[in-house]
Design an enzyme around this catalytic site. Structure first.
Site, PDB file in Angstrom:
ATOM      1  N   ASP A 417      18.165 -23.439  -2.514  1.00 27.09           N
ATOM      2  CA  ASP A 417      17.753 -22.529  -3.533  1.00 27.09           C
ATOM      3  C   ASP A 417      16.991 -22.940  -4.442  1.00 27.09           C
ATOM      4  O   ASP A 417      17.127 -24.384  -5.036  1.00 27.09           O
ATOM      5  CB  ASP A 417      18.985 -22.066  -4.370  1.00 27.09           C
ATOM      6  CG  ASP A 417      18.916 -21.182  -5.280  1.00 27.09           C
ATOM      7  OD1 ASP A 417      19.147 -19.716  -4.850  1.00 27.09           O
ATOM      8  OD2 ASP A 417      18.691 -21.391  -6.236  1.00 27.09           O
ATOM      9  N   ILE A 418      16.001 -22.619  -5.259  1.00 26.87           N
ATOM     10  CA  ILE A 418      14.804 -22.892  -5.957  1.00 26.87           C
ATOM     11  C   ILE A 418      15.659 -22.581  -7.409  1.00 26.87           C
ATOM     12  O   ILE A 418      16.125 -21.815  -7.673  1.00 26.87           O
ATOM     13  CB  ILE A 418      13.518 -22.176  -6.091  1.00 26.87           C
ATOM     14  CG1 ILE A 418      12.935 -22.344  -4.581  1.00 26.87           C
ATOM     15  CG2 ILE A 418      12.715 -22.526  -6.918  1.00 26.87           C
ATOM     16  CD1 ILE A 418      11.810 -21.471  -4.354  1.00 26.87           C
ATOM     17  N   GLU A 460      15.117 -16.167  -3.548  1.00 26.15           N
ATOM     18  CA  GLU A 460      14.672 -17.658  -3.641  1.00 26.15           C
ATOM     19  C   GLU A 460      15.455 -18.662  -2.591  1.00 26.15           C
ATOM     20  O   GLU A 460      15.183 -19.900  -2.868  1.00 26.15           O
ATOM     21  CB  GLU A 460      14.479 -18.215  -5.042  1.00 26.15           C
ATOM     22  CG  GLU A 460      15.833 -18.449  -5.545  1.00 26.15           C
ATOM     23  CD  GLU A 460      16.195 -17.097  -6.183  1.00 26.15           C
ATOM     24  OE1 GLU A 460      17.253 -17.393  -7.297  1.00 26.15           O
ATOM     25  OE2 GLU A 460      16.104 -16.084  -6.168  1.00 26.15           O
TER      26      GLU A 460
END
Length: 541
Positions: A417-418, A460
């Site tokens: 996950d960004i 994301e």
């Protein structure tokens, strides 16, 4: 390149093996005919018919034309046969088959046409040369390219660049056009270098100026792109990718279904010499397992097999939604057009008639496998990144878990996950956010193995399936990717910023169910996000 001499030797060895076993096949024919005459056993007559059909096709495949012709005549006589009154006619035709078997060793063998390999390109390491006088700029640009898996070499002068090219040809050059040597020195050295080469090196020019004259000279010197400073790293890497990447196709995977091992091996040898991967099944009862285990892109199938015909098998395959689009190509000596059309109606996509030249077989199989791969990729890809979409990713995870349960081995599942992605969108806009997502997708593709499976989980979030990868190795690998991603510079206009990611990993054999594996990786991702972000955490029992 295909070694056609080696292929010819292999095919001739298969022919010799086929001829050596002809007395055995003839004995089976004679026994079947006698059993039917004595008892009227329909099963014996059906087996007699199957063997005759097999000899028709195999005889033609291995250059035994007399045998193929005699077996075809016997096969045709069987149509409508219903009593022992027909025994005399069948016995007469069987005698022709006996003579053809005796002649097979003396019959001239016409060698098949050469096979042309399909264009499967090998991947090579990509070296990029950078010409830039400013030490900080050339070091920074090299560092950004190296995050994406390039080997970057930097040079401060045109002469140093020219000398380096003489020693090793790079995949591409990036050159600042205005240097202290005066004029458009960067353009001139690239022009000089490429004038001396038979195949020019792709060149990208960069400059603080974007005037028309400089762009025109760059184009005349063979420049493939022109970027003005401050550089957009994402756009520059996109262009370097385009100029240097070599499409790395995986071999087409073909499942061959034929009750004759020698004929199946013949087709396998031909397709493998053309660069394809094959699996052979000689028992129709094993096809379901083979479809699940090998995930073929095309099934090459005989029409007449014991217990279950090719047409029946195709219909069973088509009952399963996962295989509705899988190409099924029949390869048979059947010449009756009505029978061929009926086979296509019940599930086949094409019908190839034996004998078939190896080159024609390769071309026919290759075209259909390529089309299937293209359609499947379009249905399974995320539109932004080109990675697998969520549905296909989960299907892949199911298959890999099933493989581990059957055969053992390692399997790791990663959730990424960004970090603070909402802030990126809020601060720089969704277009910039999309570029950040694409940069992570590119980084994953370039840093992971071809056998690894990468998908966009949603938003994301990304997920990676690492077959045959133990947990410690997976953890080290993903932490290296985390560090590379944190080092990437993203830009929004003249503003530059960095982004980090967090990840969670779970692996077999700690988990034996897909749901448990996914849940554990998700828990570790959650823990990473809530313990400071910018880290990879792995589940340990």
């Amino acid at each position: 390149m295909v070694d056609n001499k080696q292929l010819q030797a292999q095919l001739e060895a298969l022919r010799e093996n086929f001829i050596a076993k002809l007395p055995e096949r003839l004995a089976a024919l004679e026994a079947g005919l006698e059993t039917w005459r004595a008892s009227g056993d329909e099963a014996a007559l059906s087996e007699f018919h199957r063997i005759a059909h097999s000899l028709t096709g195999a005889g033609a495949t291995f250059g035994c034309e007399l045998l193929s012709t005699a077996a075809r005549a016997l096969e045709r006589q069987l149509v409508g046969v219903d009593s022992a009154r027909d025994f005399a006619a069948l016995e007469a035709l069987l005698e022709a088959v006996r003579r053809a078997v005796d002649e097979a060793k003396r019959e001239d063998y016409v060698k098949p046409e050469p096979v042309v390999a399909l264009p499967l390109v090998k991947h090579e390491a990509r070296v990029v040369y950078i010409l830039e006088e400013e030490a900080a700029e050339r070091a920074g640009l090299a560092r950004q390219l190296e995050h994406f898996g390039y080997t970057a070499q930097v040079f401060a002068t045109p002469l140093a660049l020219k000398d380096a090219v003489a020693v090793q040809r790079p995949a591409a050059m990036i050159a600042e056009i205005t240097l202290t040597a005066g004029g458009l020195a960067g353009i001139e050295v690239v022009r000089t270098i490429n004038a001396e080469l038979e195949a020019p090196i792709p060149a990208i020019f960069v400059s603080s100026h974007g005037d028309f004259e400089a762009r025109l000279e760059a184009m005349r010197a063979g420049g493939r792109a022109y970027f003005t400073k401050p550089l957009s790293i994402e756009a520059l890497v996109d262009m370097v990718d385009e100029l240097t990447s070599v499409e790395q196709k995986q071999p087409y995977h073909v499942l061959i279904v034929d009750d004759s091992p020698v004929q199946a091996e013949f087709y396998a040898k031909v397709l493998e010499q053309a660069g394809m991967a094959t699996d052979v099944v000689c028992d129709s009862m094993e096809v379901s397992d083979a479809l699940r285990d090998t995930a073929p892109e095309l099934v090459l199938m005989d029409m007449y097999m014991p217990y279950c015909s090719g047409v029946e098998l195709a219909a069973v395959i088509r009952q399963q939604p996962a295989y509705l689009g899988l190409p099924i190509v029949f390869l048979s000596a059947e010449t009756d057009r009505h029978a061929q059309l009926e086979a296509l109606r019940l599930g086949g996509d094409d019908f190839l008639t034996k004998p078939i030249q190896p080159a024609e077989l390769v071309a026919s199989v290759g075209v259909r496998a390529e089309r299937y791969r293209l359609l499947r990729s379009r249905m399974s890809q995320d539109s932004l990144t080109g990675l697998l979409n969520h549905r296909r990713l989960m299907e892949s995870l199911d298959k890999e878990m099933a493989r581990v349960q059957r055969h053992g081995g390692a399997l790791a599942f990663v959730m990424l996950d960004i970090d603070h992605f909402k802030q990126v969108n809020d601060s720089y806009g969704h277009a910039v956010g999309d570029r950040v997502i694409m940069s992570l997708a590119r980084l994953l593709k370039q840093r992971l193995r071809n056998t690894d499976i990468i998908g966009r989980y949603g938003g994301e979030e990304f997920a990676v399936i690492l077959p045959e990868c133990p947990l410690p190795t997976a953890t080290q690998l993903m932490d290296e990717i985390r560090q590379h991603f944190a080092g990437l510079e993203h830009c929004a206009g003249e503003r530059r910023f960095n982004v980090t990611l967090s990840g969670g990993i779970a692996a077999c054999p700690a988990f034996t169910e897909v749901g448990e594996l996914r849940a554990a990786a998700d828990r570790m991702l959650y823990r990473a996000k809530h313990s400071g972000r910018n880290r990879i955490l792995a589940y340990t029992p």
